[in-house]
Design a protein around this motif. Structure first.
Motif, short mmCIF file in Angstrom:
data_model
loop_
_atom_site.label_atom_id
_atom_site.label_comp_id
_atom_site.label_asym_id
_atom_site.label_seq_id
_atom_site.Cartn_x
_atom_site.Cartn_y
_atom_site.Cartn_z
N LYS A 309 0.86 -1.19 0.00
CA LYS A 309 0.00 0.00 0.00
C LYS A 309 0.89 1.23 0.00
O LYS A 309 1.81 1.35 0.81
N LYS A 310 0.64 2.18 -0.93
CA LYS A 310 1.38 3.43 -0.99
C LYS A 310 0.83 4.40 0.06
O LYS A 310 -0.33 4.32 0.45
N ALA A 311 1.69 5.33 0.47
CA ALA A 311 1.23 6.38 1.35
C ALA A 311 0.38 7.36 0.56
O ALA A 311 0.58 7.56 -0.64
N SER A 312 -0.58 7.94 1.27
CA SER A 312 -1.49 8.86 0.58
C SER A 312 -0.86 10.22 0.35
O SER A 312 -1.34 10.99 -0.49
N CYS A 313 0.18 10.55 1.07
CA CYS A 313 0.86 11.83 0.88
C CYS A 313 2.26 11.69 1.46
O CYS A 313 2.57 10.74 2.20
N ILE A 314 3.11 12.66 1.14
CA ILE A 314 4.50 12.55 1.55
C ILE A 314 4.66 12.60 3.06
O ILE A 314 5.61 12.08 3.62
N ASN A 315 3.72 13.23 3.75
CA ASN A 315 3.83 13.36 5.20
C ASN A 315 2.79 12.53 5.96
O ASN A 315 2.51 12.79 7.13
N TYR A 388 4.39 7.53 -2.41
CA TYR A 388 3.04 7.97 -2.02
C TYR A 388 2.28 8.32 -3.28
O TYR A 388 2.87 8.64 -4.32
N GLU A 389 1.00 8.27 -3.20
CA GLU A 389 0.15 8.44 -4.37
C GLU A 389 -0.62 9.75 -4.25
O GLU A 389 -1.57 9.87 -3.48
N ASP A 390 -0.16 10.79 -5.00
CA ASP A 390 -0.76 12.13 -4.96
C ASP A 390 -1.15 12.50 -6.38
O ASP A 390 -0.29 12.61 -7.25
#
Length: 715
Positions: A309-315, A388-390
């Motif tokens: 699972k990728k992070a939803s944002c860098i932070n 992350y996936e933005d």
């Protein structure tokens, strides 16, 4: 009776005379005296045989006792084999040896063949016989010993070798150390070379294992049939054979047992030693290390590890990583996070915030898998990038289109600070803002960037950490409102005329600019003339400046050199000329008379004016001097019968015209005969001379200078 005695003495002396054997040369002949007794003996000899092809000489000493012989001594010799045979010799087994007359010793050389054969020392006997008549035999036999120096070299083929242990597939059978093979196999063996063995020998092999590498467990001894416990020492047999050209390769009888255990590499230090000191063996590489490389490794399974699972944002730390291991059921996973912190997990399959109680942020992770039952290199490790996936683009704002003036003295504009920078925001941190202006000090700001005159379009691009990008553009118009530099123009001068050359000046943008004017450039009239110049930079900025053209003649006409005007009776001067830098040819003027007829020198003063206020004067002489005498006339005779009277004759003169002759002689004659009158023709003018007031009488002088018959006189 006396005769009988003499015969007896002669007989005795002859009996003891020394006679050399046939074919030899005497050193001297003793006619009277006792017989010479010479005894010949031979001594033992030995020599080292030598290795390889060639011959070695064995030298036997043969000597005499009882002095030397006066004749050559000869003796026969014969070689009898002991442990030798004919192949050991290069010379004949029998012959004749000679000691020259007068000498007491000699050397008998026997040629011995060299070889590669490892053998015991060999011997033979050499026997003397049949000496010449002048010698007897003493020691008649000697022993010759051939000392064998051939040895075989035994040693390991290399000082170090290594090969993989091998992976067990349920067989559990030891594998012999490879003695031959091509790369990547590293052969390890005992090599025998360099000689011919006629019998077998043995050599001792011992081994010492490294720590953790267990005798009879990790390796065993192969007795030719099966693997058994390792004896100490291991006896290696070297069979008889010719190893001079083809070495003997002996396999080391040790088998390594493969397994599936992760462990350190195993090492065996092997040592070779001679079984007996006297054995004809030379040790080569006598100590070597063999390494059994552990090739049991862990492996990733099912393409792991991977980001589940990728992070939803860098932070935002909501990512998840999954991994699977093959080859072990118990292991530890040591995770190194992007910030350098570590976390150890026992036999994990996933790494996530819920399970581990820490945020799994986007970034670079490192994981090392170490099997619990293994040491050393039995591990796996790799890097894992957690993204992350933005999908939301950044927001960007450019400054409005704007205008700037060029810098003073420059044709460009230097951006002040961030006055022209765009701004950008993003839902996640880490947006990068760049522009496309080539040559700017930085591609993230326009501060201190130099913009040329004209319109520059600047495009800004904002890119977030996910690669989402957006851009905007604005224009900056740089205008030139700076006039060209007003030049300081020097006067253009000339005495007669002058032509002005278009002057130049500089401009912040146009560089060098040439002035233009509607005024004339050339002037020839005396005085000051003004030209107005205009300098335009092509950008609507102009500068004007005036320039004086000054025409002023300050050079006087050339003072001429005037020749005298001459004449005998009179002369008239003609107005002379000279030159002037401006006026050209100038004719002189004077207030004096131009024509003179009185004798003497007259002076005319001439003036030359150029019309520009510059004058030059010069004098000229007019010289009147008569140097031509009156014409001598041809006078006809005056005749008469009774008397005759002469009339004064005349002649002509270049200046005086007609001149009447004068004479002191009588004019009338009445006596018969011829009378001569001498006439004088003078050109003079008697004038009063008042130069001497003391004189009471008048004094005259003539004004002429030419005469016929002479007329210079006073009255």
């Amino acid at each position: 009776m006396a005769n009988l005695v003499m015969m007896l003495l002669l007989s005795v002396n002859t009996l003891y005379a020394q006679v050399c054997p046939p074919g030899t040369s005497p050193k001297k002949v003793v006619v009277l005296g006792e017989p010479v007794a010479v005894t010949v003996s031979i001594g033992n000899a030995s020599v080292t045989e030598g290795t390889g092809a060639g011959t070695t000489s064995m030298n036997f000493p043969i000597s005499t006792t009882g002095g030397s012989s006066n004749c050559d001594i000869t003796v026969n010799y014969t070689i009898t084999h002991g442990s030798t045979d004919n192949s050991d010799f290069t010379t004949s087994l029998s012959g004749v040896f000679m000691i020259p007359a007068g000498q007491t010793a000699g050397t008998l050389s026997v040629g011995i063949n060299r070889d590669y054969l490892v053998e015991v020392n060999e011997n033979f006997t050499i026997t003397l016989s049949t000496p010449s008549v002048n010698a007897v035999l003493g020691v008649v036999s000697a022993t010759g010993t051939i000392l064998d120096d051939d040895k075989v070299e035994v040693g390991f083929n290399v000082a170090a070798a290594q090969n993989p242990e091998g992976t067990d597939h349920g067989v559990g059978t030891e594998v012999l150390i490879p003695s031959t093979g091509a790369s990547p196999v590293q052969p390890f063996n005992i090599t025998v070379s360099g000689a011919v063995l006629t019998q077998s020998y043995t050599i001792r092999l011992s081994e010492t294992p490294s720590s953790g590498f267990v005798r009879n467990s990790n390796y065993k001894y192969f007795d030719g049939t099966s693997f058994i416990n390792v004896p100490s020492p291991i006896i290696i047999t070297i069979p008889a054979g010719d190893y001079t050209t083809t070495p003997l390769i002996i396999q080391i009888p040790i088998g390594i047992k493969p397994d599936v255990f992760c462990q350190n590499d195993g090492q065996l230090t092997f040592t070779l030693a001679k079984s007996a000191v006297a054995d004809p063996i030379v040790l080569g590489i006598s100590s070597a290390v063999y390494t059994s490389l552990d090739d049991d490794l862990l492996a990733w399974q099912s393409g792991s590890p991977f980001v589940k699972k990728k992070a939803s944002c860098i932070n935002v730390g909501d990512a998840e990583v999954e991994l699977h291991i093959a080859g072990a059921t118990a292991y530890n996973a040591t995770w190194t996070f992007p910030n350098g912190s570590t976390y150890v997990d026992s036999s994990p399959t996933t790494l996530n915030a819920t399970q581990d109680g820490r945020p799994i942020l986007p970034g670079l992770y490192h994981v090392r898998i170490q099997a619990n039952n293994g040491v050393g290199k039995c591990f796996l490790e790799t890097d894992i990038i957690v993204p992350y996936e933005d999908k939301i683009n950044p927001t960007i704002t450019c400054v409005s289109n704007t205008t700037r003036n060029t810098n003073v003295g420059k044709c460009d504009y230097t951006v002040l600070g961030n006055e022209l920078d765009a701004t950008a925001t993003d839902n996640c941190s880490g947006v990068i803002l760049t522009h496309n202006l080539v040559g700017a000090p930085s591609n993230t700001t326009l501060a201190n960037a130099i913009l040329p005159k004209g319109i520059t379009t600047i495009t800004w691009t904002a890119v977030d950490a996910s690669g989402n990008s957006v851009n905007c553009s604005s224009t900056v118009t740089v205008v030139d409102n700076e006039k060209p530099v007003q030049p300081v123009l020097a006067d253009v001068t000339g005495e007669c005329s002058a032509t002005a050359t278009a002057p130049t000046t500089t401009d912040n943008c146009a560089g060098v600019i040439t002035g233009t004017t509607g005024d004339a450039l050339t002037y020839s009239s005396q005085g000051t003339h003004v030209i107005t110049w205009t300098f335009a930079d092509g950008n609507g900025n102009t500068t004007t400046q005036t320039q004086n053209v000054v025409i002023k003649d300050i050079t006087a006409p050339v003072q001429p050199v005037l020749a005298d005007v001459t004449g005998e009776c009179s002369a008239t001067a003609t107005a002379p000329t000279t030159t002037d830098n401006c006026a050209g040819v100038i004719t002189g003027t004077t207030h004096d008379a131009l024509t003179y007829s009185s004798q003497g020198t007259h002076v005319i003063t001439w003036t030359f004016a150029d019309g520009n206020g510059n004058t030059t004067t010069q004098t000229q002489n007019v010289v009147i001097k008569d140097i031509t005498a009156p014409v001598q006339p041809v006078l006809a005779d005056v005749t008469g019968e009774c008397s005759a009277t002469a009339t004064a004759p005349t002649t002509t003169d270049n200046c005086a015209g007609v001149i009447t002759g004068t004479t002191g002689d009588a004019l009338t004659y009445s006596s018969q005969g011829t009378h001569v009158i001498t006439w004088t023709f003078c050109r003079w003018k008697w004038q009063h001379d008042h130069s001497d007031p003391k004189r009471s009488h008048k004094r005259y002088h003539r004004t002429g200078s030419a005469s016929v018959g002479g007329c210079d006189r006073r009255v």
